[in-house]
Write an enzyme that holds these catalytic residues in place. Structure first.
Site, PDB file in Angstrom:
ATOM      1  N   LEU A   1     -64.685 -74.823   1.315  1.00  9.67           N
ATOM      2  CA  LEU A   1     -63.847 -73.863   0.294  1.00  9.67           C
ATOM      3  C   LEU A   1     -64.825 -73.193  -0.556  1.00  9.67           C
ATOM      4  O   LEU A   1     -65.725 -73.709  -0.744  1.00  9.67           O
ATOM      5  CB  LEU A   1     -63.419 -75.312  -0.306  1.00  9.67           C
ATOM      6  CG  LEU A   1     -62.096 -76.102   0.015  1.00  9.67           C
ATOM      7  CD1 LEU A   1     -61.773 -77.118  -0.944  1.00  9.67           C
ATOM      8  CD2 LEU A   1     -60.948 -75.026   0.327  1.00  9.67           C
ATOM      9  N   LYS A   2     -64.152 -72.198  -0.910  1.00 11.14           N
ATOM     10  CA  LYS A   2     -65.100 -71.445  -1.775  1.00 11.14           C
ATOM     11  C   LYS A   2     -64.629 -72.046  -3.344  1.00 11.14           C
ATOM     12  O   LYS A   2     -63.898 -72.046  -3.980  1.00 11.14           O
ATOM     13  CB  LYS A   2     -64.388 -70.032  -1.908  1.00 11.14           C
ATOM     14  CG  LYS A   2     -65.260 -68.772  -2.428  1.00 11.14           C
ATOM     15  CD  LYS A   2     -64.934 -67.547  -2.257  1.00 11.14           C
ATOM     16  CE  LYS A   2     -65.608 -66.500  -3.072  1.00 11.14           C
ATOM     17  NZ  LYS A   2     -65.626 -66.834  -4.407  1.00 11.14           N
ATOM     18  N   GLU A   3     -65.867 -72.911  -3.732  1.00  5.40           N
ATOM     19  CA  GLU A   3     -65.731 -73.438  -4.890  1.00  5.40           C
ATOM     20  C   GLU A   3     -65.813 -72.386  -6.080  1.00  5.40           C
ATOM     21  O   GLU A   3     -66.431 -71.319  -5.722  1.00  5.40           O
ATOM     22  CB  GLU A   3     -67.035 -74.314  -5.030  1.00  5.40           C
ATOM     23  CG  GLU A   3     -66.686 -75.557  -3.797  1.00  5.40           C
ATOM     24  CD  GLU A   3     -65.694 -76.402  -4.297  1.00  5.40           C
ATOM     25  OE1 GLU A   3     -65.208 -76.488  -5.097  1.00  5.40           O
ATOM     26  OE2 GLU A   3     -65.496 -77.107  -3.051  1.00  5.40           O
TER      27      GLU A   3
END
Ligand code: GDP
Ligand code: MG
Length: 795
Positions: free
Chosen positions: A118-120
């Site tokens: 996930l693109k944090e």
């Protein structure tokens, strides 16, 4: 699995540093600029200093940089040996942002396993160990050691780190030693709403340092596989970053496109994914390397960002500006305003990035709607003008090369609508005469295309004002070729490429002579471009605004436009044509050869008017003579045949084909040349017959007949590629003077001209494939296509 370990190579590191130093001192060195900042590490016993190196985002798109690390700190050991202290990831790009992240290139160049994280959504923190066991915690470009009053990201990260280490019974020195002994940098995302709130929510146990990568401290990019990253996270108290592993790149693509529809994954709104894999630009010659790309979601994330920006504008007393999700955003703002008025403290906190998510969620709860649904409401905002049957003007907002004329030609071809080109109007008082021409055209056609850039507001004001003054009933539809900040570089690249290509691909017109001047003119339009704002004058005067994307290609824009017009003006565009019809119209439009000198800016003033006249004269000699005779075949059909043929062979043989594709050197249109004017002296009879037939058919690009084209094989060397064909027509009317009838597929670069296919094929006849660098792929099914015989003329 053992963790990868590679020691730093002193000479490689010092080479990298010298190249960066050189770039810092000489801005033009290697075409990139670089900034160095030195930090003294306060917590270091030995007073160690580190240098941070920072390049501009766009510089990473350039070739041949000393390193592509985004986030890089170097230092010197006590023995004066240069070393990398901190190494971020190689800068990575969004899908379609650069050539390498175009899906077809990704599909071809990469291999699994594909690790999706996930693109944090916080700020990036690097952690590494210095020689004296000091733990270095820094953000992309700062160590947090300056006497900043505010809490820096790096410092906030360090505080978090101290907490997490204490929880697993370890010290900062332990971690420093571990990182140093492995020659690595730990890369984590600090996600903590109590520090700073971004768009997505991280509270309580969700807050902390998400470890997402571990890089070797080397100039080139090498990173741990995710299972080892997770193991390390467990050992040192980091939060693990969610991870998905896929083997098949097509599965990756489908998955991402699926999640993108909602922007939420396992019940949570996400910004996007980072995909880690291995990539080689040339499988046969270059090893696979660690490589990342990202896939950012559009909605509802973009809507949330818009809400946040609008709320901030409102708080600071400015007019919120927004183009999308209009109705729901207006409602949101009304709601937000009430809350802010009722609770003055909220504004202050909001400006410090607190309470953003709560306000948004409260609104969604109050409306009882999910974020993703709210972002889809636009469809319901649609303006429908069922009463309108005629008097529609299509007016672009665009710059040169966006495909305005191409769309106009396609629409004219599909629906017979009118088309007025500003370029064809010269002399004094062009703007009112342009409008007059539009009004005249509306007497004959229900719809007319006002082919002009209208890049500036005053031009739109003139157009809308003058049109409505003469016919209040007229509806003006804005074709908004969006020029967003994020895409402007790409727009520049694409439109310049197109215009240059259009010049160089011609056999007789050499745009190259005026190229620089023309590029300046194009740049002028981009500089002066004023974006469409449908909420305020003059753009509020448009009856409908349809967003188009100049980077998407004219075929996509045609489809968007046709669909939108059908939905909003159902009694003007009654039925959406089939995809095949759209293909055909686009092919027709792209085959139009507009002339290069025409589109000089229409900026009024005597000088320009004169110039306009001159160009007019230059551009339109009395008669367009036949240049060559051709049999045109369908672009998509040829594309399909080639793709299929080259997918079935090894990389050694398909390499040149993919090179042509990736460098956009495959022709947009394919034809068999029957005879060129250049050989008229050699075949006077035939040329006479062809010119007469051409005249009889009405000249121009009228279709003169049909001819079947059998595709036999594709032959190529490292310069040029051509398909060997056989022609069949019942009357034997269409004679080809070339030794081998062929379709040129593409050439390596503009210096190699299509007509050199003749040389290639002569040699091929002589020595055969497999010799002197000539290769061939024979088509298994030898398809026969229906070709259209056409004369080609140049002005
Ligand atoms: P205008 O200046 O906005 O009118 O742009 P044009 O419609 O004249 O397009 C500029 C050039 O790009 C022309 O040579 C077109 O044939 C070409 N072109 C237009 N759309 C596309 C497209 O989708 N792909 C490619 N490769 N070329 C295009
Ligand atoms: Mg044009």
């Amino acid at each position: 699995m053992a963790a990868p370990y590679v020691e730093q190579d002193v000479s490689a590191v010092s080479q990298m540093i010298s190249a960066l130093e050189a770039a810092r001192k000489d801005k033009r060195h290697g075409g990139f600029s670089c900034k160095k900042t030195t930090f003294k590490i306060k917590s270091s016993r030995d007073g160690i200093e580190v240098d941070s190196w920072r390049m501009q985002d766009w510089d990473y798109k350039k070739k041949g940089l000393p390193t592509y690390a985004r986030g890089l700190f170097t230092t010197k050991t006590s023995r004066n040996v240069p070393e990398i202290a901190v190494r971020g990831y190689d800068k990575f790009f969004n899908v379609n942002e650069v050539n390498e992240t175009k899906w077809d290139v990704v599909l071809k160049n990469t291999k699994g396993p594909y690790e999706l994280t996930l693109k944090e959504n916080g700020c990036i923190i690097f952690v590494a160990g210095l020689e004296d066991d000091t733990l270095l915690v820094c953000s992309k470009h700062s160590t947090g050691d300056r006497s900043d009053v505010e809490l820096s990201h790096a410092r906030a990260g360090e505080i978090r780190l101290e907490k997490q280490l204490a929880a697993v019974g370890k010290t900062k020195e332990d971690l420093a030693r571990e990182l140093r002994s492995r020659n690595i940098t730990a890369v984590a995302e600090l996600c903590d709403d109590s520090f700073e709130e971004h768009i997505l929510a991280y509270e309580n146990d969700k807050a902390g340092l998400y470890l997402h990568g571990i890089n070797l401290n080397l100039p080139e990019f090498a990173t741990y596989p995710s299972n080892l990253v997770q193991e390390f996270a467990d050992q040192w108290g980091f939060i693990k970053t969610d991870l998905l592993v896929m083997e098949d790149v097509n599965e990756v693509k489908t998955f991402l496109e699926d999640v993108a529809k909602t922007g939420s994954y396992s019940g949570r709104d996400v910004e996007g994914f980072v995909i880690r894999c291995k990539m080689s630009r040339n499988h046969t010659a270059l090893p696979y390397q660690d490589w990342f790309f990202k896939f950012k979601f559009e909605e509802p994330y973009l809507m949330y960002r818009q809400w946040r920006e609008c709320t901030k504008a409102m708080i600071s007393g400015k007019q919120p500006k927004f183009k999308k999700h209009i109705k729901i955003t207006e409602e949101y703002l009304t709601y937000a305003k009430k809350q802010l008025v009722a609770n003055p403290n909220l504004s202050k906190l909001y400006n410090q990035n607190h309470g953003i998510i709560k306000l948004r969620d409260d609104f969604l709860a109050y409306k009882n709607i999910k974020g993703s649904d709210a972002a889809n409401l636009d469809l319901l905002d649609r303006v429908v003008m069922s009463e309108v049957t005629k008097d529609v003007i299509l007016a672009p907002i665009a710059t040169i090369g966006c495909g305005k004329t191409t769309l106009a030609l396609a629409l004219k071809h599909l629906f017979g609508w009118g088309h007025i080109q500003n370029d064809n109007i010269s002399g004094k008082g062009r703007p009112p005469r342009f409008v007059k021409a539009l009004m005249d055209e509306l007497k004959e056609h229900p719809v007319v295309y006002a082919d002009r850039n209208n890049a500036q507001r005053h031009e739109r004001k003139q157009l809308i004002g003058d049109v409505k003054a003469q016919n209040v009933e007229a509806r003006i539809v804005c074709l908004n070729f969006r020029h967003d900040e994020e895409t402007i570089d790409e727009i520049r690249r694409i439109t310049q490429d197109r215009v240059i290509e259009r010049g160089d691909n011609h056999q007789t017109i050499h745009a190259a002579t005026d190229k620089d001047k023309y590029l300046d003119v194009m740049e002028g339009f981009i500089k002066r471009f004023e974006e469409c704002n449908p909420n305020s004058p003059p753009d509020a005067g448009f009856d409908l605004v349809i967003d188009l994307d100049p980077t998407a290609g004219s075929r996509v824009n045609l489809e968007t436009l046709v669909n939108e017009l059908h939905l909003s003006l159902p009694n003007v565009l009654k039925e959406v044509p089939s995809p095949e019809k759209l293909d055909e119209a686009m092919e027709y439009a792209l085959s139009y050869t507009p002339d290069f000198k025409h589109t000089i800016p229409d900026r009024g003033g005597k000088k320009d008017a004169k110039q306009g006249q001159r160009q007019q004269q230059q551009a339109q000699p009395k008669k367009k003579g036949l240049e060559y005779m051709s049999v045109r075949v369908g672009t998509d059909q040829i594309d399909r045949v080639l793709d299929k043929a080259f997918k079935g062979v090894g990389p050694e043989i398909s390499r040149f084909f993919w090179q042509l594709k990736n460098t956009r050197r495959v022709q947009r249109q394919f034809h068999v040349t029957l005879m060129h004017k250049a050989t008229a002296a050699q075949y006077p009879e035939l040329w006479k017959r062809y010119t007469e037939l051409h005249d009889a058919a009405g000249g121009g690009d009228a279709i003169m007949g049909g001819c079947d084209v059998l595709l036999e094989r594709v032959v190529f060397d490292d310069r040029i590629m051509a398909i060997v064909v056989r022609l069949f027509d019942e009357e034997n009317k269409w004679e080809c003077v070339n030794k081998v009838a062929h379709i040129t597929v593409g050439t390596r670069d503009p210096a190699v001209k299509p007509k050199e296919s003749n040389d290639l094929l002569s040699k091929w006849l002589e020595v055969g494939a497999g010799n002197e660098g000539i290769q061939e792929v024979v088509f298994a099914d030898k398809p026969t296509l229906k070709g259209q015989v056409k004369g080609v003329t140049y002005r």
